[in-house]
Design a protein around this motif. Structure first.
Motif, PDB file in Angstrom:
ATOM      1  N   THR B  13       0.840  -1.326   0.140  1.00  0.00           N
ATOM      2  CA  THR B  13       0.052   0.003  -0.090  1.00  0.00           C
ATOM      3  C   THR B  13       0.902   1.204   0.135  1.00  0.00           C
ATOM      4  OG1 THR B  13      -1.815   1.004   1.300  1.00  0.00           O
ATOM      5  CG2 THR B  13      -0.069   0.217   2.531  1.00  0.00           C
ATOM      6  N   ALA B  14       0.404   2.210   0.044  1.00  0.00           N
ATOM      7  CA  ALA B  14       1.049   3.656   0.027  1.00  0.00           C
ATOM      8  C   ALA B  14       0.902   4.299   1.183  1.00  0.00           C
ATOM      9  CB  ALA B  14       0.418   4.515  -1.230  1.00  0.00           C
ATOM     10  N   THR B  15       1.922   5.100   1.418  1.00  0.00           N
ATOM     11  CA  THR B  15       2.021   6.071   2.827  1.00  0.00           C
ATOM     12  C   THR B  15       0.749   6.853   2.801  1.00  0.00           C
ATOM     13  OG1 THR B  15       3.067   8.044   1.548  1.00  0.00           O
ATOM     14  CG2 THR B  15       4.456   6.393   2.809  1.00  0.00           C
ATOM     15  N   GLY B  16       0.048   6.945   4.175  1.00  0.00           N
ATOM     16  CA  GLY B  16      -1.066   7.565   4.376  1.00  0.00           C
ATOM     17  C   GLY B  16      -2.591   6.847   4.210  1.00  0.00           C
ATOM     18  N   ILE B  60       2.545  -0.095  20.938  1.00  0.00           N
ATOM     19  CA  ILE B  60       1.635   0.028  19.802  1.00  0.00           C
ATOM     20  C   ILE B  60       1.497   1.662  19.617  1.00  0.00           C
ATOM     21  CG2 ILE B  60      -0.309  -0.098  21.357  1.00  0.00           C
ATOM     22  CD1 ILE B  60      -1.815  -1.693  18.967  1.00  0.00           C
ATOM     23  N   LEU B  61       1.618   1.990  18.416  1.00  0.00           N
ATOM     24  CA  LEU B  61       1.517   3.271  17.985  1.00  0.00           C
ATOM     25  C   LEU B  61       0.078   3.720  18.197  1.00  0.00           C
ATOM     26  CD1 LEU B  61       3.888   3.516  15.016  1.00  0.00           C
ATOM     27  CD2 LEU B  61       4.490   4.520  17.210  1.00  0.00           C
ATOM     28  N   GLU B  62      -0.223   4.927  18.200  1.00  0.00           N
ATOM     29  CA  GLU B  62      -1.495   5.508  18.441  1.00  0.00           C
ATOM     30  C   GLU B  62      -2.300   5.523  17.111  1.00  0.00           C
ATOM     31  OE1 GLU B  62      -1.286   8.954  21.927  1.00  0.00           O
ATOM     32  OE2 GLU B  62      -2.115   9.338  20.139  1.00  0.00           O
ATOM     33  N   ARG B  63      -1.656   5.483  16.082  1.00  0.00           N
ATOM     34  CA  ARG B  63      -2.120   5.272  14.542  1.00  0.00           C
ATOM     35  C   ARG B  63      -2.814   3.714  14.461  1.00  0.00           C
ATOM     36  NH1 ARG B  63       1.470   4.848  10.973  1.00  0.00           N
ATOM     37  NH2 ARG B  63       3.348   4.865  12.092  1.00  0.00           N
ATOM     38  N   PHE B  64      -2.164   2.861  15.469  1.00  0.00           N
ATOM     39  CA  PHE B  64      -2.706   1.482  15.285  1.00  0.00           C
ATOM     40  C   PHE B  64      -3.515   1.230  16.497  1.00  0.00           C
ATOM     41  CE2 PHE B  64       1.894  -0.214  13.979  1.00  0.00           C
ATOM     42  CZ  PHE B  64       1.776   0.808  12.608  1.00  0.00           C
ATOM     43  N   SER B  65      -4.718   0.311  16.064  1.00  0.00           N
ATOM     44  CA  SER B  65      -5.687  -0.209  16.994  1.00  0.00           C
ATOM     45  C   SER B  65      -6.065  -1.557  16.494  1.00  0.00           C
ATOM     46  CB  SER B  65      -6.970   0.846  16.660  1.00  0.00           C
ATOM     47  OG  SER B  65      -7.513   0.535  15.576  1.00  0.00           O
ATOM     48  N   ALA B  66      -6.711  -2.322  17.652  1.00  0.00           N
ATOM     49  CA  ALA B  66      -6.874  -3.591  17.440  1.00  0.00           C
ATOM     50  C   ALA B  66      -8.241  -3.958  18.077  1.00  0.00           C
ATOM     51  CB  ALA B  66      -5.987  -4.542  17.893  1.00  0.00           C
ATOM     52  N   GLN B  67      -8.783  -4.980  17.765  1.00  0.00           N
ATOM     53  CA  GLN B  67     -10.189  -5.380  18.507  1.00  0.00           C
ATOM     54  C   GLN B  67     -10.123  -7.003  18.353  1.00  0.00           C
ATOM     55  OE1 GLN B  67     -13.812  -3.835  16.813  1.00  0.00           O
ATOM     56  NE2 GLN B  67     -12.945  -3.295  15.031  1.00  0.00           N
ATOM     57  N   GLU B  75      -8.619  -8.259  14.811  1.00  0.00           N
ATOM     58  CA  GLU B  75      -8.234  -7.232  13.498  1.00  0.00           C
ATOM     59  C   GLU B  75      -7.379  -6.275  14.107  1.00  0.00           C
ATOM     60  OE1 GLU B  75     -12.175  -7.726  10.615  1.00  0.00           O
ATOM     61  OE2 GLU B  75     -11.661  -6.039  11.540  1.00  0.00           O
ATOM     62  N   LEU B  76      -6.138  -5.944  13.332  1.00  0.00           N
ATOM     63  CA  LEU B  76      -5.232  -5.038  13.450  1.00  0.00           C
ATOM     64  C   LEU B  76      -5.394  -4.128  12.772  1.00  0.00           C
ATOM     65  CD1 LEU B  76      -2.925  -3.810  15.363  1.00  0.00           C
ATOM     66  CD2 LEU B  76      -1.195  -5.162  13.864  1.00  0.00           C
ATOM     67  N   ASN B  77      -5.586  -2.672  12.866  1.00  0.00           N
ATOM     68  CA  ASN B  77      -6.060  -1.690  11.905  1.00  0.00           C
ATOM     69  C   ASN B  77      -4.705  -0.906  11.977  1.00  0.00           C
ATOM     70  OD1 ASN B  77      -8.705  -2.186  11.205  1.00  0.00           O
ATOM     71  ND2 ASN B  77      -9.048  -1.917  13.451  1.00  0.00           N
ATOM     72  N   LEU B  78      -4.085  -0.466  10.956  1.00  0.00           N
ATOM     73  CA  LEU B  78      -2.794   0.546  10.795  1.00  0.00           C
ATOM     74  C   LEU B  78      -3.423   1.557   9.829  1.00  0.00           C
ATOM     75  CD1 LEU B  78      -0.364  -2.359  10.015  1.00  0.00           C
ATOM     76  CD2 LEU B  78      -1.198  -1.650  12.052  1.00  0.00           C
ATOM     77  N   SER B  79      -3.293   2.814  10.393  1.00  0.00           N
ATOM     78  CA  SER B  79      -3.875   3.849   9.631  1.00  0.00           C
ATOM     79  C   SER B  79      -2.742   5.043   9.626  1.00  0.00           C
ATOM     80  CB  SER B  79      -5.201   4.599  10.350  1.00  0.00           C
ATOM     81  OG  SER B  79      -4.583   5.057  11.634  1.00  0.00           O
ATOM     82  N   SER B  80      -2.725   5.906   8.626  1.00  0.00           N
ATOM     83  CA  SER B  80      -1.698   6.851   7.945  1.00  0.00           C
ATOM     84  C   SER B  80      -0.357   6.369   8.166  1.00  0.00           C
ATOM     85  CB  SER B  80      -1.633   7.946   9.408  1.00  0.00           C
ATOM     86  OG  SER B  80      -3.016   8.719   9.524  1.00  0.00           O
ATOM     87  N   LEU B  81      -0.224   5.229   7.408  1.00  0.00           N
ATOM     88  CA  LEU B  81       0.835   4.467   7.105  1.00  0.00           C
ATOM     89  C   LEU B  81       2.126   5.337   6.744  1.00  0.00           C
ATOM     90  CD1 LEU B  81      -0.724   1.327   5.533  1.00  0.00           C
ATOM     91  CD2 LEU B  81       0.433   1.395   7.954  1.00  0.00           C
ATOM     92  N   VAL B 113       4.892  -0.707   2.437  1.00  0.00           N
ATOM     93  CA  VAL B 113       4.239   0.664   2.597  1.00  0.00           C
ATOM     94  C   VAL B 113       5.146   1.347   1.431  1.00  0.00           C
ATOM     95  CG1 VAL B 113       3.700   2.871   3.591  1.00  0.00           C
ATOM     96  CG2 VAL B 113       3.245   0.519   4.945  1.00  0.00           C
ATOM     97  N   LEU B 114       4.820   1.961   0.696  1.00  0.00           N
ATOM     98  CA  LEU B 114       5.413   2.543  -0.649  1.00  0.00           C
ATOM     99  C   LEU B 114       5.213   3.859  -0.555  1.00  0.00           C
ATOM    100  CD1 LEU B 114       4.815   0.013  -3.460  1.00  0.00           C
ATOM    101  CD2 LEU B 114       7.005   0.108  -1.823  1.00  0.00           C
TER     102      LEU B 114
END
Lengths: 111, 114
Positions: B13-16, B60-67, B75-81, B113-114
């Protein structure tokens, strides 16, 4: 979680016994010692766990001296397929708040 | 085969951007753990869930979350990559027995991440 120190790398030959020692000077009374094995691009795999003295399973033996400040993973008669990274972990088995694998020991088995 | 499954195997995926990694634990295991492994950081514990509730938190960074869902998958969610998020992400599960805590690791998801 007690800090652990292991050699960065070790070399061996097929058929030899390999001993990897882990130092954990500040191990707590209730801490267990656990070893994992990891092959490239795969998840770690549990090898053995112990609390004191000696534990043996079909894969390895774990030697823990009376003071428990170190432990030695013993792999009998290694083969090329035992080439992997070996991690020593020390901590309460039911508390994973600080589960750290550290750098591990990269074992290379040569023919 | 550990019995733990992870999807997808690879993700580019791409940055962001934002991505979601999925993990199904071994049958009967109530605990799910997430780890990140990059070349320069080794294997780092991110977060643990037990029976749907957050149990322990690591680096774990604040940009990451899980449930963890009622069927126990996670699931592990990674945002603003960012480029630095490129790594192998492992999920592990355990039965959470007090005196024995072997973790079973999945095959991992390789994120680029590209």
């Amino acid at each position: 979680l007690a800090k652990t120190t292991q050699p960065i790398s070790m070399d061996s030959y097929e058929g030899q016994e390999v001993n990897i020692t882990c130092s954990h000077n500040n191990i707590a009374t209730n801490d267990y010692i656990t070893w994992y094995q990891q092959f490239p691009s795969q998840g770690p795999r549990f090898i053995i766990q112990g609390y004191k003295t000696k534990v043996t399973n079909e894969v390895a033996s774990l030697f823990i001296p009376a003071d428990r400040k170190s432990s030695t993973l013993s792999l009998p008669r290694v083969s090329l397929s035992d080439t992997a990274v070996y991690y020593c972990l020390v901590g309460l088995t039911y508390n994973n708040n600080d589960m750290r694998f550290g750098a591990g020991t990269r074992l290379t088995v040569k023919p | 085969d550990s019995g733990v499954t992870q999807t997808p195997k690879h993700l580019i995926t791409a940055t962001g951007q934002r991505v979601t990694l999925r993990c199904s634990p071994r049958s009967g295991d109530l605990s799910v753990y997430w780890y990140q492994q990059s070349l320069d950081q080794g294997l780092q514990f991110l977060i643990q869930y037990y029976n749907g509730e957050e149990r322990a938190k690591g680096n774990i960074l604040e940009r990451f979350s899980a449930q963890q869902f009622p069927d126990l998958h996670s699931e592990l969610n990674l945002s603003s990559l960012e480029l630095g998020d490129s790594a192998l992400y492992f999920c592990a599960s355990s039965a959470w027995r007090v005196s024995y805590n072997e973790q079973f690791f999945g095959p991992g998801t390789r994120l680029t991440v590209l």
